[in-house]
Design an enzyme around this catalytic site. Structure first.
Site, PDB file in Angstrom:
ATOM      1  N   ASN A  11       0.907  -1.119   0.083  1.00 15.12           N
ATOM      2  CA  ASN A  11       0.077   0.006   0.083  1.00 15.12           C
ATOM      3  C   ASN A  11       1.005   1.279  -0.068  1.00 15.12           C
ATOM      4  O   ASN A  11       1.524   1.595   1.212  1.00 15.12           O
ATOM      5  CB  ASN A  11      -0.806  -0.054   1.219  1.00 15.12           C
ATOM      6  N   ARG A  94      -2.690  -2.188  -3.554  1.00 14.16           N
ATOM      7  CA  ARG A  94      -3.595  -1.412  -3.220  1.00 14.16           C
ATOM      8  C   ARG A  94      -3.710  -0.161  -4.466  1.00 14.16           C
ATOM      9  O   ARG A  94      -2.488   0.562  -4.285  1.00 14.16           O
ATOM     10  CB  ARG A  94      -3.655  -0.695  -1.954  1.00 14.16           C
ATOM     11  N   HIS A 183     -12.827   2.900  -0.270  1.00  9.92           N
ATOM     12  CA  HIS A 183     -13.023   2.053   0.770  1.00  9.92           C
ATOM     13  C   HIS A 183     -13.554   0.674   0.159  1.00  9.92           C
ATOM     14  O   HIS A 183     -14.063  -0.127   0.977  1.00  9.92           O
ATOM     15  CB  HIS A 183     -13.630   2.379   1.844  1.00  9.92           C
ATOM     16  N   ARG A 244     -11.907  15.774   7.122  1.00 13.86           N
ATOM     17  CA  ARG A 244     -12.627  16.101   5.963  1.00 13.86           C
ATOM     18  C   ARG A 244     -13.808  16.513   6.188  1.00 13.86           C
ATOM     19  O   ARG A 244     -14.655  15.773   7.151  1.00 13.86           O
ATOM     20  CB  ARG A 244     -12.554  14.856   4.909  1.00 13.86           C
ATOM     21  N   GLU A 387      -8.307  -4.957   4.857  1.00 11.22           N
ATOM     22  CA  GLU A 387      -8.214  -4.874   3.675  1.00 11.22           C
ATOM     23  C   GLU A 387      -7.093  -5.449   3.110  1.00 11.22           C
ATOM     24  O   GLU A 387      -7.146  -6.086   1.710  1.00 11.22           O
ATOM     25  CB  GLU A 387      -8.026  -3.372   3.558  1.00 11.22           C
TER      26      GLU A 387
END
Ligand code: ADP
Length: 403
Positions: A11, A94, A183, A244, A387
């Site tokens: 990743n 990823r 996601h 965010r 993940e």
């Protein structure tokens, strides 16, 4: 010799590389680690060999991603798990943005690289770093299958009515403006695990997944397929996140520019990096926010309430989108650990068949678990996301199929 069974998951972020080496015979972790602050004087590599239990940390400048991956390779080599091992079956990467083109994991070749590159304008913060990681890994092991697993892929099943914004389609198409969602690897894994927890096949259940980490998104999953999700063209849309804002009237941006005199870059930074929980109360870690709430801090309380209000709105919206819901499931750092968030988000929703059992909610655990009372019409669950395991599983399945 038996076929190789190890998968390295990478990743790659702009200044970091997270990695895990898994053995797909039993999905066990052989090694995990992280390289941080690539390109700075204060770079750091943290490596744990899960076979021996040994942890090592290196603090020396690491100039770029190539140097980072070489250092990772050396660490793995010290544990007898090197990148040159014949037991390594593939590297799974990823990749944040796969646009509309990549609907499933894909073996990387030059054409795939070019397509990921073409998506850089819609994912300027993420895809360039992912590309650097892929190019570096390919240079190190050109003979090895490398697979891209996209954060957006699970959401490509969204109907046009959910994926399109209400703007002129000619403009939308020219600039590839639409809701892609992110996601996806987590939503796919967690919705499947939830079906398993309910003793059902994914094709039999409708699930609302709440992935609440530092980034946060909700997904409506109908019989195993995503039909709506809260992040949009970028990860800025939807829930209140660590830094965010999530949903916002777009006119706020015009106002900040015209009346506030801010540049577009300043607004971008404000909404992506200085907003959400952090913007509201100065903290983005839910542990700290809860501590402040418990001490009677009103600013933290309001931030918490705004965060919860937005989650409730999405639960209600996705309930309506799905028509019938079998489970609402919490995952990621906040979702898995913060019992008060789960309690508050589900509170007052008994009319929708949603309830939390206080005792079950308070129990800490590592595995998937129900937190609703047995009498509840709709299950409420906590399912830890994974993940890396999902990326490794998808990578290995693809390599097995094509090999
Ligand atoms: P990401 O992958 O998006 O960086 P994570 O899923 O790891 O994020 O979630 C990180 C967040 O989880 C932290 O910012 C913190 O708010 C929250 N978190 C982690 N542990 C706990 C805990 N024990 N209680 C409450 N919140 C927690």
């Amino acid at each position: 010799m038996s076929s190789p069974t190890r998968v390295l998951v990478l990743n790659s972020g702009s200044s970091s590389v997270k990695y895990q080496l898994l053995d797909m015979r039993d999905s066990s972790r052989l090694a995990v680690g992280l390289v941080e602050r690539i390109g700075e004087q204060t770079s750091r590599l943290k490596h744990t060999c899960r076979v021996t239990g040994e942890m090592r940390e290196q603090r020396a400048p690491i100039a770029d991603h190539e140097a980072a991956l070489k250092a990772v390779g050396e660490e793995l080599h010290r544990d007898g798990l090197g990148l040159d091992s014949p037991e390594l079956a593939a590297i799974g990467h990823r990749v944040v943005h796969g646009g509309m083109f990549f609907t499933e994991p894909t073996v990387i070749d030059d054409a795939v690289l070019a397509e990921i590159e073409r998506l850089v304008p819609v994912a300027p913060l993420h895809n360039p770093a992912n590309l650097t990681g892929i190019r570096t890994a390919r240079a190190l092991r050109p003979d090895l299958p490398q697979v891209a697993v996209f954060d957006t892929a699970f959401h490509t099943t969204m109907p046009e009515s959910a994926a399109r914004y209400a703007i002129d389609p000619k403009i939308a198409d020219r600039y590839r403006i639409r809701r892609y969602g992110f996601h996806g690897t987590s939503h796919a894994y967690v919705s499947r695990q939830t079906a398993r927890l309910l003793g059902k096949d994914p094709s039999e259940v409708n699930v609302i997944v709440l992935h609440l980490g530092n980034g946060a998104s909700a997904a409506a999953v109908e019989r195993g397929r995503c039909v709506d999700t809260s992040m949009g063209m970028t990860p800025l849309e939807g829930l209140v996140m660590g830094t965010r804002s999530g949903d916002l009237d777009p006119a706020v941006i015009f106002h900040l520019e015209r009346v506030g005199g801010m540049s577009m870059d300043e607004v971008d930074t404000l909404l992506n990096k200085m907003s959400g929980l952090f913007g509201l109360c100065g903290d983005n870690d839910m542990r700290e926010i809860r501590r402040r709430v418990d001490e009677g801090d009103e600013v933290a309380r309001l931030a918490f309430d705004i965060y919860i209000h937005r989650i409730k709105k999405y639960i209600g919206a996705y309930y309506a989108v799905l028509g019938r819901v079998d489970a609402v499931v919490f995952t990621a750092g906040v979702g898995e650990n913060a019992a008060p968030v789960r309690e508050a988000a589900i509170g007052g929703l008994a009319g929708l068949g949603l309830e939390v059992d206080a005792g079950r909610n308070a129990v800490r655990g590592d595995g998937p678990r129900l937190i609703s009372p047995d009498s509840a019409r709709v299950a409420v669950a906590v399912v830890p996301t994974d993940e890396e395991l999902e990326i490794a599983t998808q990578t290995y399945a693809l390599v097995e199929k094509s090999g």
